[in-house]
Design an enzyme around this catalytic site. Structure first.
Site, PDB file in Angstrom:
ATOM      1  N   ASP A  38       2.476   5.450  -0.016  1.00 41.54           N
ATOM      2  CA  ASP A  38       2.174   4.264   0.789  1.00 41.54           C
ATOM      3  C   ASP A  38       3.350   3.292   0.842  1.00 41.54           C
ATOM      4  O   ASP A  38       4.321   3.419   0.085  1.00 41.54           O
ATOM      5  CB  ASP A  38       0.909   3.556   0.259  1.00 41.54           C
ATOM      6  CG  ASP A  38       0.824   3.523  -1.263  1.00 41.54           C
ATOM      7  OD1 ASP A  38       1.861   3.703  -1.934  1.00 41.54           O
ATOM      8  OD2 ASP A  38      -0.275   3.320  -1.792  1.00 41.54           O
ATOM      9  N   ASP A  82     -10.314  -0.910  -7.373  1.00 40.54           N
ATOM     10  CA  ASP A  82     -11.466  -0.660  -6.493  1.00 40.54           C
ATOM     11  C   ASP A  82     -11.659   0.834  -6.234  1.00 40.54           C
ATOM     12  O   ASP A  82     -12.431   1.222  -5.361  1.00 40.54           O
ATOM     13  CB  ASP A  82     -11.327  -1.426  -5.168  1.00 40.54           C
ATOM     14  CG  ASP A  82     -10.125  -0.958  -4.340  1.00 40.54           C
ATOM     15  OD1 ASP A  82      -9.389  -0.049  -4.792  1.00 40.54           O
ATOM     16  OD2 ASP A  82      -9.921  -1.494  -3.238  1.00 40.54           O
ATOM     17  N   HIS A  90      -9.313   2.986  -5.262  1.00 38.51           N
ATOM     18  CA  HIS A  90      -8.472   3.597  -4.222  1.00 38.51           C
ATOM     19  C   HIS A  90      -7.462   4.582  -4.805  1.00 38.51           C
ATOM     20  O   HIS A  90      -7.042   4.456  -5.947  1.00 38.51           O
ATOM     21  CB  HIS A  90      -7.768   2.537  -3.350  1.00 38.51           C
ATOM     22  CG  HIS A  90      -6.712   1.726  -4.029  1.00 38.51           C
ATOM     23  ND1 HIS A  90      -6.446   0.413  -3.685  1.00 38.51           N
ATOM     24  CD2 HIS A  90      -5.819   2.022  -5.002  1.00 38.51           C
ATOM     25  CE1 HIS A  90      -5.447  -0.033  -4.412  1.00 38.51           C
ATOM     26  NE2 HIS A  90      -5.046   0.910  -5.220  1.00 38.51           N
ATOM     27  N   GLU A 115      -8.720   2.413   0.768  1.00 44.06           N
ATOM     28  CA  GLU A 115      -9.684   1.449   0.268  1.00 44.06           C
ATOM     29  C   GLU A 115     -11.108   1.945   0.518  1.00 44.06           C
ATOM     30  O   GLU A 115     -11.306   2.915   1.261  1.00 44.06           O
ATOM     31  CB  GLU A 115      -9.444   0.108   0.981  1.00 44.06           C
ATOM     32  CG  GLU A 115      -8.039  -0.454   0.776  1.00 44.06           C
ATOM     33  CD  GLU A 115      -7.778  -0.979  -0.638  1.00 44.06           C
ATOM     34  OE1 GLU A 115      -8.237  -0.360  -1.621  1.00 44.06           O
ATOM     35  OE2 GLU A 115      -7.090  -2.008  -0.771  1.00 44.06           O
TER      36      GLU A 115
END
Ligand code: F6R
Length: 261
Positions: free
Chosen positions: A67, A136, A138, A143
């Site tokens: 990313d 979270d 990910h 997400e």
């Protein structure tokens, strides 16, 4: 999936780096999928040490990062290109032209994902994908609610990720709200996945990822569908796993792990 619990963070990091190094020695033209984040800094330091002291040779290797923030140039200290150069690429003998990240400064946001996917394909696909996990759940920046078959694309980050990562920005509000990320489907196409998770603050989410039901609300659960995954944890991160006894038993008894014990 195999789950390996190591006594300390240092041991978990060393095992991760050793697995990567052994794969590279066996196949010098490896294509690595790489992650950024605090967890990986020590892995990259260990790989750099092996390159320096043990002649670990990256000269024919290629890499694709998961990313990159949208809107940060390579020279920005918070860009993932800067992170990778600083923590790994400048410290090993990989050719910079063989290292790839999504272009966070592109003018063609919808075109960047397909371009990146095509580059991965042209390199022959990813042999070993290194993953961390976000608070979270990910992987990459996939997400909650990311499709489990998603491909590389632009993505809005969640408030949880914003709180997790904005501490590195000065001021924190300057953190981009969007990023490019390989999709969950892109990650699952890797031939092998190694996930490293350390620290108490990840104990709850990693237990859900490994032992919970597969759900797009926690994109890391998708690794349960991959045929060749190893998750390496320290004791703190493993604290909430229900089947710890089984995982320890497997690592102690599987012949493939003999040389790593
Ligand atoms: C970044 C990435 C993320 C991180 C995750 C954990 O390239 O892939 O999924 O692995 O956010 O980050 P740290 O290690 O900082 O807790």
């Amino acid at each position: 999936m195999e789950v390996i619990i190591q006594p300390t963070e240092e041991a978990a990091v060393k095992l991760t780096a050793r697995i990567m190094a052994d794969q590279l020695r066996a196949r010098p033209d490896m294509v690595f999928g790489l992650a950024t984040g605090a967890t990986m800094e020590a892995v990259y330091a260990e790989l750099a040490r092996m390159c320096r002291e043990e002649a670990l040779d990256f000269s024919n290797a290629k890499s694709f990062n998961l990313d990159e923030y949208i809107g940060l140039p390579a020279e920005d200290k918070n860009s993932y290109r800067y992170y990778m150069d600083h923590h790994l690429f400048n410290n090993i003998n990989i050719k910079k032209s063989n290292t790839h990240l999504p272009n966070g400064m592109t003018d063609d946001i919808p075109g960047e994902g397909p371009r990146y996917e095509a580059a991965i394909k042209a390199a022959g696909g990813i042999d070993l994908q290194l993953l961390g996990i976000g608070q979270d759940g990910h992987i990459g920046f996939n997400e909650p609610l990311s499709s489990l078959s998603s491909r590389t694309r632009d993505k809005s980050l969640t408030p949880v990720t914003y709180r997790q990562n904005s501490i590195y920005f000065n001021p924190p509000e300057s953190m981009p709200r969007r990023a490019f990320t390989m999709g969950v489907g892109t990650i699952l196409d890797a031939k092998r996945i190694v996930m490293l998770v350390t620290g108490k603050r990840k104990a709850d989410i990693v237990a859900k990822a490994i032992e919970g039901p597969i759900t797009s609300m926690i994109s890391a659960t998708a690794i349960q569908m991959h045929p060749h995954v190893v998750v390496i944890l320290d004791e703190a991160a493993a604290a909430n796993l229900k089947e710890q006894e089984y995982y320890r038993w497997t690592f102690a008894n599987e012949p493939c792990w003999d040389r790593y014990r």
